[in-house]
Design an enzyme around this catalytic site. Structure first.
Site, PDB file in Angstrom:
ATOM      1  N   LYS A 191     -85.970  -8.237  -8.901  1.00  0.00           N
ATOM      2  CA  LYS A 191     -87.209  -8.518  -8.165  1.00  0.00           C
ATOM      3  C   LYS A 191     -87.321  -9.996  -7.747  1.00  0.00           C
ATOM      4  O   LYS A 191     -87.681 -10.306  -6.613  1.00  0.00           O
ATOM      5  CB  LYS A 191     -88.403  -8.146  -9.048  1.00  0.00           C
ATOM      6  CG  LYS A 191     -89.721  -8.119  -8.315  1.00  0.00           C
ATOM      7  CD  LYS A 191     -89.900  -6.780  -7.656  1.00  0.00           C
ATOM      8  CE  LYS A 191     -91.202  -6.665  -6.937  1.00  0.00           C
ATOM      9  NZ  LYS A 191     -91.376  -5.302  -6.416  1.00  0.00           N
ATOM     10  N   CYS A 205     -72.703  -9.321 -29.969  1.00  0.00           N
ATOM     11  CA  CYS A 205     -73.208  -8.466 -31.050  1.00  0.00           C
ATOM     12  C   CYS A 205     -72.384  -7.176 -31.145  1.00  0.00           C
ATOM     13  O   CYS A 205     -71.240  -7.229 -31.574  1.00  0.00           O
ATOM     14  CB  CYS A 205     -74.696  -8.217 -30.860  1.00  0.00           C
ATOM     15  SG  CYS A 205     -75.508  -7.807 -32.416  1.00  0.00           S
ATOM     16  N   GLY A 260     -75.786  -3.338 -28.615  1.00  0.00           N
ATOM     17  CA  GLY A 260     -76.194  -1.944 -28.549  1.00  0.00           C
ATOM     18  C   GLY A 260     -76.572  -1.421 -29.920  1.00  0.00           C
ATOM     19  O   GLY A 260     -76.249  -2.039 -30.935  1.00  0.00           O
ATOM     20  N   ASP A 285     -90.831  -5.136  -1.668  1.00  0.00           N
ATOM     21  CA  ASP A 285     -89.499  -4.564  -1.461  1.00  0.00           C
ATOM     22  C   ASP A 285     -89.320  -3.995  -0.051  1.00  0.00           C
ATOM     23  O   ASP A 285     -88.339  -4.311   0.622  1.00  0.00           O
ATOM     24  CB  ASP A 285     -89.213  -3.471  -2.500  1.00  0.00           C
ATOM     25  CG  ASP A 285     -89.336  -4.005  -3.923  1.00  0.00           C
ATOM     26  OD1 ASP A 285     -89.254  -5.240  -4.095  1.00  0.00           O
ATOM     27  OD2 ASP A 285     -89.530  -3.199  -4.839  1.00  0.00           O
ATOM     28  N   GLU A 310     -78.125 -14.602 -24.696  1.00  0.00           N
ATOM     29  CA  GLU A 310     -78.911 -14.365 -23.480  1.00  0.00           C
ATOM     30  C   GLU A 310     -80.408 -14.530 -23.672  1.00  0.00           C
ATOM     31  O   GLU A 310     -81.136 -14.669 -22.700  1.00  0.00           O
ATOM     32  CB  GLU A 310     -78.595 -12.963 -22.923  1.00  0.00           C
ATOM     33  CG  GLU A 310     -79.091 -11.784 -23.774  1.00  0.00           C
ATOM     34  CD  GLU A 310     -78.122 -11.353 -24.894  1.00  0.00           C
ATOM     35  OE1 GLU A 310     -77.331 -12.210 -25.345  1.00  0.00           O
ATOM     36  OE2 GLU A 310     -78.183 -10.191 -25.315  1.00  0.00           O
ATOM     37  N   HIS A 339     -77.302 -13.396 -30.005  1.00  0.00           N
ATOM     38  CA  HIS A 339     -77.586 -13.066 -28.599  1.00  0.00           C
ATOM     39  C   HIS A 339     -77.791 -14.341 -27.776  1.00  0.00           C
ATOM     40  O   HIS A 339     -78.876 -14.905 -27.786  1.00  0.00           O
ATOM     41  CB  HIS A 339     -78.828 -12.189 -28.508  1.00  0.00           C
ATOM     42  CG  HIS A 339     -78.590 -10.800 -28.993  1.00  0.00           C
ATOM     43  ND1 HIS A 339     -78.070  -9.814 -28.188  1.00  0.00           N
ATOM     44  CD2 HIS A 339     -78.744 -10.247 -30.219  1.00  0.00           C
ATOM     45  CE1 HIS A 339     -77.940  -8.696 -28.886  1.00  0.00           C
ATOM     46  NE2 HIS A 339     -78.335  -8.931 -30.118  1.00  0.00           N
TER      47      HIS A 339
HETATM   48  N1  GLN Z   1     -75.764  -1.918 -34.136  1.00  0.00           N
HETATM   49  C1  GLN Z   1     -75.015  -3.104 -34.394  1.00  0.00           C
HETATM   50  C2  GLN Z   1     -75.540  -3.812 -35.637  1.00  0.00           C
HETATM   51  O1  GLN Z   1     -76.510  -3.407 -36.180  1.00  0.00           O
HETATM   52  C3  GLN Z   1     -75.127  -4.033 -33.192  1.00  0.00           C
HETATM   53  C4  GLN Z   1     -76.520  -4.526 -32.963  1.00  0.00           C
HETATM   54  C5  GLN Z   1     -76.681  -5.249 -31.658  1.00  0.00           C
HETATM   55  O2  GLN Z   1     -75.830  -5.223 -30.793  1.00  0.00           O
HETATM   56  N2  GLN Z   1     -77.827  -5.885 -31.504  1.00  0.00           N
HETATM   57  O3  GLN Z   1     -74.943  -4.776 -36.083  1.00  0.00           O
END
Ligand code: GLN
Length: 510
Positions: A366, A82, A55, A225, A169, A167
């Protein structure tokens, strides 16, 4: 809500839908929920594992979003990604600070022997995107992987808390899928039981239970859908489902016929075919403004649907093909409340029609809806159709809409689409159609001067429809389409090809 699944708590990462999909692709149901969910609410889901998403916030900020502290004491394994990892650190007494320089892009990951990294090669690529970093791991945690400049992965094996600074994902993280797989199976002990065959069976039972012998109506558009939704409900309750198909006069060539054949004749569903062409076109007379067109069509559609629904006495439920991305879009992570705003389905039917809602696809992405459609025996061609807008050809005819214009455009569009199929290009294009331009230009045909309108061919490739590239066709292909259109469609003497991306252009013309 399903039990024994993975819950992803949403901190606003642009990748949070991806995490959810990755888990589902591995055969485990996953659901994205707001980060501020209460422990009681969360308990109802009986999750076997929790993933905290990334986030934009920083955990040391005053109003940084946090999970309820009691969730940490529920004994459920947690994987923080993250921001999620930084939050785990922060809430467990460690420290997170702003780094001197941000780390964005690919990094090489050195892993230790840990269940989270089973079958993960050393030195593989992972994708980083952060400004903050962990400067002190909390008591009980240890580093389990590193890159050049960060504490890349940490674990408290006792509590089953794990954190990844990168990440897993995104596809740039080479073994990211494997790590998610390791978390959900080796650490959370999830069962692989999420498949469209199971879902169909379960949902059919649920619909029967919910609806009993009451009646259901559904606005069938022929799109993926609403069609999958209709077939599913029909399997559950048969003739107690009535579909209403509104022919606005703004549909593609033979659309109504195709829908009646596929769903009426083949699937034996009750479909009321409403020929409302005159009503829509009369109303649109002289209207050139795109927004006004949309409003008029939306309003008329609701009116027509209401009239038909009223004729059908005794319907209790209104079924809609709302899908998961619509639902996720209405989860507001900044609202601070725990409510998930209700979504107004794309068909534009207002809540106040007085029906109970039946939305059997609201948990599906979807591609899952398509798989479900195949599972239910719907022809591939119907399931993999390009999207078609609610206002139909009205927003592809620039300026005033008339029946002759709609007829011309329908023909040109059908030729374009037919040739895409002939050249095996339809599935390689995300959306393709023809538009009609409100201008005239001079041409010559059989030595006679013509003064007619052009069509423009639009085709784009995109994965999410938020941004899109025009699809680069070969000149040979374009020539075949252009020749056929000018030969076969009276009223067209010129064909353009749109080479604009989105942005700056939109996919549709109005
Ligand atoms: N904002 C946090 C950072 O800058 C987390 C970033 C993120 O979750 N991609 O480290």
């Amino acid at each position: 809500m399903r039990k024994n699944s993975i819950v992803i708590l949403d901190f606003g990462s642009q990748y949070n839908q991806l995490i959810t999909r990755r888990v589902r692709e591995l055969g485990v149901y996953a659901e994205l929920l707001p980060y501020h969910i209460s422990p009681e609410e969360l308990k109802k889901h009986e999750p076997l594992g929790i993933i905290l998403s990334g986030g934009p916030a920083s955990v040391y900020m005053d109003n940084a979003p946090k999970i309820h502290a009691d969730i940490l004491a529920m004994g459920i394994p947690i994987l923080g990604i993250c921001y999620g990892m930084q939050l785990l650190v922060h809430m467990n007494g460690g420290e997170v600070e702003q780094a001197d320089k941000q780390e964005f892009g690919k990094a090489k990951l050195q892993v230790s022997a840990h269940p989270l990294f089973k079958d993960v090669e050393n030195n593989s690529t992972v994708w980083m995107s952060h400004n903050d970093h962990v400067t002190k791991t909390p008591a009980g945690f240890q580093g389990i992987a590193s890159t050049n400049n960060s504490n890349a992965a940490i674990a408290d094996d006792q509590k089953k808390f794990y954190g990844l600074q990168f990440h897993p994902e995104v596809t740039h993280s080479q073994h990211g899928h494997k790590m998610i797989e390791n978390f959900i199976f080796n650490i959370c002990s999830c069962n692989k039981n999420w498949s469209m065959a199971n879902y169909a069976e379960e949902t059919i039972q649920n619909i029967r239970k919910t609806v009993g012998d009451q009646k259901v109506i559904l606005g069938l558009s022929g799109g993926v859908d609403s069609s999958v939704c209709a077939v599913l409900i029909h399997k559950a309750i048969g003739d107690n489902l009535t579909c209403i198909f509104v022919d606005t006069g703004l549909l593609r060539l033979n659309e109504g016929k195709q829908v009646m054949e596929t769903y009426g004749e083949h699937f034996h569903m009750n479909i009321i075919y409403v020929d409302a062409e005159e009503r829509f076109l009369t109303h649109l007379k002289g209207v050139k403004d795109p927004e006004q067109k949309r409003k008029l069509i939306g309003g008329d559609f609701i009116e027509v649907f209401k009239e038909e629904a009223e004729k059908l006495k005794g319907a209790e439920f209104l079924a809609q093909g709302t899908i998961y991305p619509d639902v996720i879009e209405s989860i507001s992570i900044n609202s601070g409340g725990t409510t998930i705003k209700s979504h107004h389905n794309v068909g534009g039917l207002p809540e106040k029609l007085g029906f109970k809602l039946l939305e059997p696809l609201r948990n599906l992405f979807k591609d899952e809806v398509r798989k479900l459609g195949e599972e239910l025996g719907i022809e591939r061609k119907m399931i993999y159709r390009h999207p078609f807008p609610g206002p139909g050809l009205a927003i592809r005819i620039i300026g005033e809409v008339t029946k002759p214009y709609a007829d011309i455009l329908r023909k040109a569009d059908a030729i374009f689409i037919e040739e895409l199929y002939n050249h095996d290009l339809y599935d390689k294009t995300s959306q393709a159609f023809a538009g009609l331009l409100p201008i005239h230009s001079v041409g010559v045909m059989g030595d006679i001067r013509t003064y007619e309108q052009p069509v423009v061919l639009r085709a784009v490739s995109t994965s999410d429809f938020m941004t899109a590239h025009f699809t680069p066709f070969s000149n040979e292909f374009l020539e075949i389409v252009s020749t056929r259109i000018t030969n076969e469609v009276k009223g067209i003497n010129r064909v353009f090809f749109d080479i604009t991306n989105k942005p700056p252009a939109t996919i549709e013309y109005e």
